[in-house]
Scaffold this active site. Structure first.
Site, PDB file in Angstrom:
ATOM      1  N   VAL A 113      -6.491  -7.710  -9.422  1.00 33.59           N
ATOM      2  CA  VAL A 113      -5.645  -8.869  -9.735  1.00 33.59           C
ATOM      3  C   VAL A 113      -5.649  -9.926  -8.631  1.00 33.59           C
ATOM      4  O   VAL A 113      -5.079 -10.994  -8.805  1.00 33.59           O
ATOM      5  CB  VAL A 113      -4.186  -8.461 -10.083  1.00 33.59           C
ATOM      6  CG1 VAL A 113      -4.132  -7.629 -11.346  1.00 33.59           C
ATOM      7  CG2 VAL A 113      -3.503  -7.766  -8.909  1.00 33.59           C
ATOM      8  N   TYR A 119       7.310  -7.421   0.580  1.00 34.47           N
ATOM      9  CA  TYR A 119       7.514  -6.867  -0.764  1.00 34.47           C
ATOM     10  C   TYR A 119       8.718  -7.541  -1.433  1.00 34.47           C
ATOM     11  O   TYR A 119       8.622  -8.051  -2.549  1.00 34.47           O
ATOM     12  CB  TYR A 119       7.716  -5.350  -0.677  1.00 34.47           C
ATOM     13  CG  TYR A 119       7.849  -4.674  -2.019  1.00 34.47           C
ATOM     14  CD1 TYR A 119       6.735  -4.421  -2.813  1.00 34.47           C
ATOM     15  CD2 TYR A 119       9.099  -4.298  -2.520  1.00 34.47           C
ATOM     16  CE1 TYR A 119       6.858  -3.809  -4.056  1.00 34.47           C
ATOM     17  CE2 TYR A 119       9.230  -3.691  -3.750  1.00 34.47           C
ATOM     18  CZ  TYR A 119       8.103  -3.437  -4.519  1.00 34.47           C
ATOM     19  OH  TYR A 119       8.223  -2.835  -5.755  1.00 34.47           O
ATOM     20  N   LYS A 150       8.761 -10.047  -4.716  1.00 34.41           N
ATOM     21  CA  LYS A 150       9.472  -9.675  -5.949  1.00 34.41           C
ATOM     22  C   LYS A 150      10.569 -10.689  -6.291  1.00 34.41           C
ATOM     23  O   LYS A 150      10.817 -10.966  -7.465  1.00 34.41           O
ATOM     24  CB  LYS A 150      10.042  -8.265  -5.819  1.00 34.41           C
ATOM     25  CG  LYS A 150       8.960  -7.181  -5.705  1.00 34.41           C
ATOM     26  CD  LYS A 150       8.031  -7.188  -6.916  1.00 34.41           C
ATOM     27  CE  LYS A 150       7.034  -6.048  -6.901  1.00 34.41           C
ATOM     28  NZ  LYS A 150       6.175  -6.032  -8.097  1.00 34.41           N
ATOM     29  N   THR A 163       6.540   7.382  -9.128  1.00 34.62           N
ATOM     30  CA  THR A 163       5.154   6.960  -9.366  1.00 34.62           C
ATOM     31  C   THR A 163       4.347   7.252  -8.093  1.00 34.62           C
ATOM     32  O   THR A 163       4.844   7.866  -7.165  1.00 34.62           O
ATOM     33  CB  THR A 163       5.079   5.449  -9.666  1.00 34.62           C
ATOM     34  OG1 THR A 163       5.372   4.735  -8.451  1.00 34.62           O
ATOM     35  CG2 THR A 163       6.050   5.021 -10.758  1.00 34.62           C
TER      36      THR A 163
HETATM   37  N1  LIG Z   1       7.948   2.922  -8.455  1.00 31.30           N
HETATM   38  C1  LIG Z   1       9.043   2.222  -8.162  1.00 31.30           C
HETATM   39  O1  LIG Z   1      10.051   2.788  -7.690  1.00 31.30           O
HETATM   40  C2  LIG Z   1       9.072   0.740  -8.407  1.00 31.30           C
HETATM   41  C3  LIG Z   1      10.305   0.076  -8.284  1.00 31.30           C
HETATM   42  C4  LIG Z   1      10.356  -1.284  -8.498  1.00 31.30           C
HETATM   43  C5  LIG Z   1       9.224  -1.974  -8.866  1.00 31.30           C
HETATM   44  N2  LIG Z   1       8.036  -1.314  -8.977  1.00 31.30           N
HETATM   45  C6  LIG Z   1       6.876  -2.102  -9.354  1.00 31.30           C
HETATM   46  O2  LIG Z   1       6.231  -1.518 -10.460  1.00 31.30           O
HETATM   47  C7  LIG Z   1       4.859  -1.909 -10.469  1.00 31.30           C
HETATM   48  C8  LIG Z   1       3.999  -0.690 -10.706  1.00 31.30           C
HETATM   49  O3  LIG Z   1       4.155   0.183  -9.610  1.00 31.30           O
HETATM   50  P1  LIG Z   1       4.166   1.775  -9.742  1.00 31.30           P
HETATM   51  O4  LIG Z   1       5.406   2.235  -9.077  1.00 31.30           O
HETATM   52  O5  LIG Z   1       3.870   2.181 -11.118  1.00 31.30           O
HETATM   53  O6  LIG Z   1       2.975   2.118  -8.734  1.00 31.30           O
HETATM   54  P2  LIG Z   1       1.615   2.962  -8.867  1.00 31.30           P
HETATM   55  O7  LIG Z   1       1.038   2.933  -7.493  1.00 31.30           O
HETATM   56  O8  LIG Z   1       1.884   4.279  -9.497  1.00 31.30           O
HETATM   57  O9  LIG Z   1       0.743   2.071  -9.849  1.00 31.30           O
HETATM   58  C9  LIG Z   1       0.266   0.816  -9.439  1.00 31.30           C
HETATM   59  C10 LIG Z   1      -1.120   0.593 -10.013  1.00 31.30           C
HETATM   60  O10 LIG Z   1      -1.544  -0.716  -9.601  1.00 31.30           O
HETATM   61  C11 LIG Z   1      -2.916  -0.633  -9.266  1.00 31.30           C
HETATM   62  N3  LIG Z   1      -3.283  -1.709  -8.359  1.00 31.30           N
HETATM   63  C12 LIG Z   1      -2.981  -1.846  -7.043  1.00 31.30           C
HETATM   64  N4  LIG Z   1      -3.571  -2.940  -6.545  1.00 31.30           N
HETATM   65  C13 LIG Z   1      -4.241  -3.523  -7.564  1.00 31.30           C
HETATM   66  C14 LIG Z   1      -5.049  -4.681  -7.680  1.00 31.30           C
HETATM   67  N5  LIG Z   1      -5.300  -5.467  -6.629  1.00 31.30           N
HETATM   68  N6  LIG Z   1      -5.572  -4.972  -8.892  1.00 31.30           N
HETATM   69  C15 LIG Z   1      -5.350  -4.180  -9.955  1.00 31.30           C
HETATM   70  N7  LIG Z   1      -4.613  -3.066  -9.909  1.00 31.30           N
HETATM   71  C16 LIG Z   1      -4.070  -2.741  -8.718  1.00 31.30           C
HETATM   72  C17 LIG Z   1      -3.086   0.735  -8.629  1.00 31.30           C
HETATM   73  O11 LIG Z   1      -4.455   1.154  -8.668  1.00 31.30           O
HETATM   74  C18 LIG Z   1      -2.165   1.585  -9.500  1.00 31.30           C
HETATM   75  O12 LIG Z   1      -2.858   2.155 -10.592  1.00 31.30           O
HETATM   76  C19 LIG Z   1       4.608  -2.595  -9.119  1.00 31.30           C
HETATM   77  O13 LIG Z   1       4.620  -3.994  -9.302  1.00 31.30           O
HETATM   78  C20 LIG Z   1       5.796  -2.166  -8.293  1.00 31.30           C
HETATM   79  O14 LIG Z   1       6.083  -3.073  -7.273  1.00 31.30           O
HETATM   80  C21 LIG Z   1       7.933   0.023  -8.765  1.00 31.30           C
END
Ligand SMILES: NC(=O)c1ccc[n+]([C@@H]2O[C@H](COP(=O)([O-])OP(=O)(O)OC[C@H]3O[C@@H](n4cnc5c(N)ncnc54)[C@H](O)[C@@H]3O)[C@@H](O)[C@H]2O)c1
Length: 266
Positions: A64, A156, A160, A191
């Site tokens: 991305v 971060y 966000k 995750t």
């Molecule tokens: N897990 C949490 O507690 C939490 C809380 C708030 C927000 N989020 C947000 O949720 C979203 C998903 O995170 P998650 O927790 O599922 O994490 P995750 O690490 O399990 O999944 C994230 C995915 O994004 C992919 N990724 C990373 N860099 C990339 C890039 N440059 N291009 C394409 N893909 C890329 C990774 O390969 C991975 O498969 C993120 O935006 C994260 O900030 C997560």
């Protein structure tokens, strides 16, 4: 959007966690899913899971942070499924370190993946969605974009918070044009995100949003995303009780920041 049947959904960061669960939930409701991720093998696995469950999916390797890769998602969706109806900008990365220890390159990396990816997506998909007069955007932000509960990951939380604001602006712009916008603000979700988190400098206390918020499974969040698209819900808090903190902050920001400072200093 009344139904996800026969709709095409692009989900970035769909090889893992919230993206994977959202891709699966959308497919279970009838959507054809473009599983986009930097992790090509992981994306293929998720596409296979969806197909194995009777759904339709194609995996596309996508970084991305690349204009070309994001543009190629639109081409892939149109070639494979003939339309683009839902775009979920979900890929995200996290970091850890004291403000003075986080290198500028790390700031740039986080901003590129978490924030500029959304900007890139706007350029590729918004003209198409406006032209067709329907569709839905989902941007994944975080509780970290709603209030600051730790000083240990400023890039971060900054990225966000920007995603929340951008989503609000997109909603104002796109709703009258027939295009829905959702901003997903998760609290803690189990995750793989922490496993790819680098730590910079001397050890730092890295707090979560608060013990009162339950850790969720990503599957629960995937269902929330599908429901939000169908109901055209703008804000999705994975734990609605976060509004108590937001009301506290809005009511007396100085008291709220004192409480958060004391919590970080303990
Ligand atoms: N897990 C949490 O507690 C939490 C809380 C708030 C927000 N989020 C947000 O949720 C979203 C998903 O995170 P998650 O927790 O599922 O994490 P995750 O690490 O399990 O999944 C994230 C995915 O994004 C992919 N990724 C990373 N860099 C990339 C890039 N440059 N291009 C394409 N893909 C890329 C990774 O390969 C991975 O498969 C993120 O935006 C994260 O900030 C997560």
């Amino acid at each position: 959007m009344e139904s996800l049947e026969q709709k095409t959904a692009i989900v970035t960061g769909a090889a893992s966690g919230i993206g994977r669960a959202s891709a699966r939930a959308l497919a279970a409701r009838g959507a054809r899913v473009v599983v986009a991720d930097l992790d090509e093998a992981g994306g293929q696995l998720v596409a296979q899971e969806i197909i194995g469950a009777g759904g339709m999916a194609v995996a596309v390797r996508c970084d991305v942070t690349s204009d070309d890769d994001v543009a190629s998602l639109k081409t892939a969706a149109l070639e494979h499924f003939g339309s683009v109806d839902v775009v979920m900008n979900n890929a995200g990365v996290i970091t850890n370190g004291r403000p003075e220890d986080l290198p500028q390159e790390e700031w740039r990396r986080i901003i590129e993946v978490n924030l500029f990816s959304v900007v890139r997506s706007i350029h590729v998909f918004v003209p198409l969605l406006i032209e067709q007069g329907h569709g839905h955007l989902v941007n994944t932000a975080s509780f970290a974009g709603l209030f600051t509960y730790t000083y240990a990951r400023l890039p971060y939380s900054a990225s966000k918070a920007a995603v929340v604001q951008i989503s609000e602006g997109l909603r104002l712009y796109l709703e009258p044009l027939g295009v829905g916008v959702t901003v997903l603000c998760p609290g803690g979700v189990i995750t793989n995100i922490a496993s790819s988190m680098p730590t910079f400098g001397t050890s730092v206390k890295s707090l979560g949003p608060g013990e009162q918020y339950d850790l969720l499974q990503p599957e629960a969040v995937g269902e929330m995303v599908a429901d939000a698209i169908l109901a055209n819900t703008f804000m999705v808090y994975t734990d609605p009780s976060v509004t108590e903190a937001l009301v506290e902050r809005a009511t007396d920001w100085n008291r709220f920041i004192d409480l958060q400072t004391a919590r970080n200093a303990q």
